[in-house]
Design an enzyme around this catalytic site. Structure first.
Site, mmCIF file in Angstrom:
data_model
loop_
_atom_site.group_PDB
_atom_site.id
_atom_site.type_symbol
_atom_site.label_atom_id
_atom_site.label_comp_id
_atom_site.label_asym_id
_atom_site.label_seq_id
_atom_site.Cartn_x
_atom_site.Cartn_y
_atom_site.Cartn_z
ATOM 1 N N ASP A 135 -10.812 75.234 88.018
ATOM 2 C CA ASP A 135 -10.209 76.538 88.321
ATOM 3 C C ASP A 135 -8.747 76.522 87.887
ATOM 4 O O ASP A 135 -7.994 75.614 88.233
ATOM 5 C CB ASP A 135 -10.319 76.817 89.819
ATOM 6 C CG ASP A 135 -10.135 78.290 90.168
ATOM 7 O OD1 ASP A 135 -9.343 78.973 89.479
ATOM 8 O OD2 ASP A 135 -10.770 78.752 91.131
ATOM 9 N N HIS B 212 -13.014 79.202 87.522
ATOM 10 C CA HIS B 212 -13.062 79.960 88.775
ATOM 11 C C HIS B 212 -14.458 80.508 89.045
ATOM 12 O O HIS B 212 -14.887 80.606 90.194
ATOM 13 C CB HIS B 212 -12.059 81.114 88.706
ATOM 14 C CG HIS B 212 -11.964 81.916 89.958
ATOM 15 N ND1 HIS B 212 -11.570 81.370 91.161
ATOM 16 C CD2 HIS B 212 -12.229 83.236 90.206
ATOM 17 C CE1 HIS B 212 -11.580 82.315 92.093
ATOM 18 N NE2 HIS B 212 -11.996 83.443 91.542
ATOM 19 N N SER C 263 -13.135 83.412 96.292
ATOM 20 C CA SER C 263 -11.950 84.047 95.721
ATOM 21 C C SER C 263 -11.219 84.871 96.797
ATOM 22 O O SER C 263 -10.795 84.319 97.810
ATOM 23 C CB SER C 263 -12.350 84.899 94.506
ATOM 24 O OG SER C 263 -11.235 85.235 93.731
#
Length: 338
Positions: free
Chosen positions: A284, A313, A130
């Site tokens: 995601d 995600h 991320s």
């Protein structure tokens, strides 16, 4: 016993936004032992809302990063509440005051840490999920000769317009709370936290995750129980000003937005010399596989390997998900053996 984190003080540290911190603080934690030739170092930057203790679960011999072989450093991102942040630094403001932290700020501080404290000139790997992946890409662009490998999980080198809308929705929800005075929160933003957490939960996991009721398997009694205990309670642990600061960093993410590449995005991506493993999740919703594949195509030594997962995600941080953990572990072992 878990050892206490350490910190590096950075005097008169000038930020990309133009502000200067008289004493910036970079808090970090280390795992394993640095080899005498200093060739076994792995940098593992933090993600949105996370501190080192939230993401170090995968540092163990039978998981993704093995501390018996590698020396792993987790630097806490500016704005996360441990390193310099609005909650602990009088000089740290918010974008309303023209202040923000950039990933250039983060990696410059991390480079100084590696060089001055550990004498590390080259990294065997930068592993990031991320916002950690965003920092990994910045390392590859700004310090290309010093990075051997990059593992970028569920993250992009530049924030897309679609991703930007998601971030603005989070920021708008939090600051819509009546305790927000236009510059700061005057009390705990009860309504803001609640709205913020529900927006985040709707994007971070996939539709299939909710359709299959995976949260029941994790011990939650209902969807509302899951939203309260897994999302809202976690974000309530973070100062709301820090949550805004990290959003601002994310909004400003662009590896080409610096004095070297001057917004030439393709040139910046083409400058990454490291063997780069680009690992999005197939489900995601904000770092989409299509966006990650497009970036992988711009990196000379990139391999595109999506994680086949319905966790969205969160597949990139699979602490409750052994299937995705094993997939990532095997891929990282192969990358480190190259």
């Amino acid at each position: 016993m878990t050892k206490s984190p350490s910190f590096l003080t950075l005097e008169n540290f000038r930020l990309e936004c133009g502000a200067t911190l008289s004493e910036a603080r970079l808090v970090y934690q280390t795992y394993g032992k640095l080899a005498s030739d200093r060739t076994n170092a792995i940098l593992y930057p933090t993600s949105y809302g996370a501190q080192h203790c939230d993401i170090d679960w995968l540092i163990r011999a039978d998981s993704i990063l093995d501390p018996s072989r590698w020396f792993i450093i987790i630097p806490n991102m500016f704005g996360n509440g441990l390193s310099s942040s609005p909650s602990n630094c009088q000089d740290c403001g918010l974008s309303e005051q023209g202040f923000w932290f950039s990933h250039v700020d983060n990696v410059r501080a991390q480079e100084q840490l590696l060089r001055e404290v550990f004498g590390i000139e080259h990294l065997a790997l930068i592993y990031g999920w991320s916002m950690g992946a965003q920092q990994a890409y910045h390392w590859g662009v700004l310090y290309g000769d010093r990075v051997t490998r990059i593992a970028a999980l569920c993250g992009t080198a530049r924030t897309t317009d679609h991703n930007r809308i998601f971030l603005q929705s989070l920021r708008t929800a939090l600051t819509a709370d009546p305790t927000w005075n236009g510059n700061r929160f005057e009390a705990i933003p009860e309504r803001g936290y609640r709205a913020f957490a529900r927006i985040y939960a709707s994007w971070a996991a996939s539709q299939a995750f909710y359709r299959q009721g995976i949260y029941y398997r994790l011990g939650y009694t209902s969807l509302e129980d899951y939203l309260l205990r897994a999302w809202e309670s976690n974000y309530r642990k973070r100062d709301p000003h820090n949550l805004l600061a990290m959003i601002d960093t994310w909004l400003h993410c662009d590896v080409s937005d610096n004095f070297i590449y001057q917004s030439d995005y393709k040139k910046a991506m083409g400058a990454i010399k490291a063997k780069t493993l680009v690992m999005p999740s197939t489900t995601d919703l904000y770092f989409t596989p299509e966006d990650c594949a497009a970036e992988a195509a711009l990196i000379p030594e990139a391999k595109y390997l999506p994680i086949p997962s319905f966790w969205g995600h969160r597949a990139g941080n699979p602490y409750q998900n052994p299937t995705d953990e094993d997939f990532i572990r095997v891929a990282i072992q192969k990358l480190l053996e190259e």
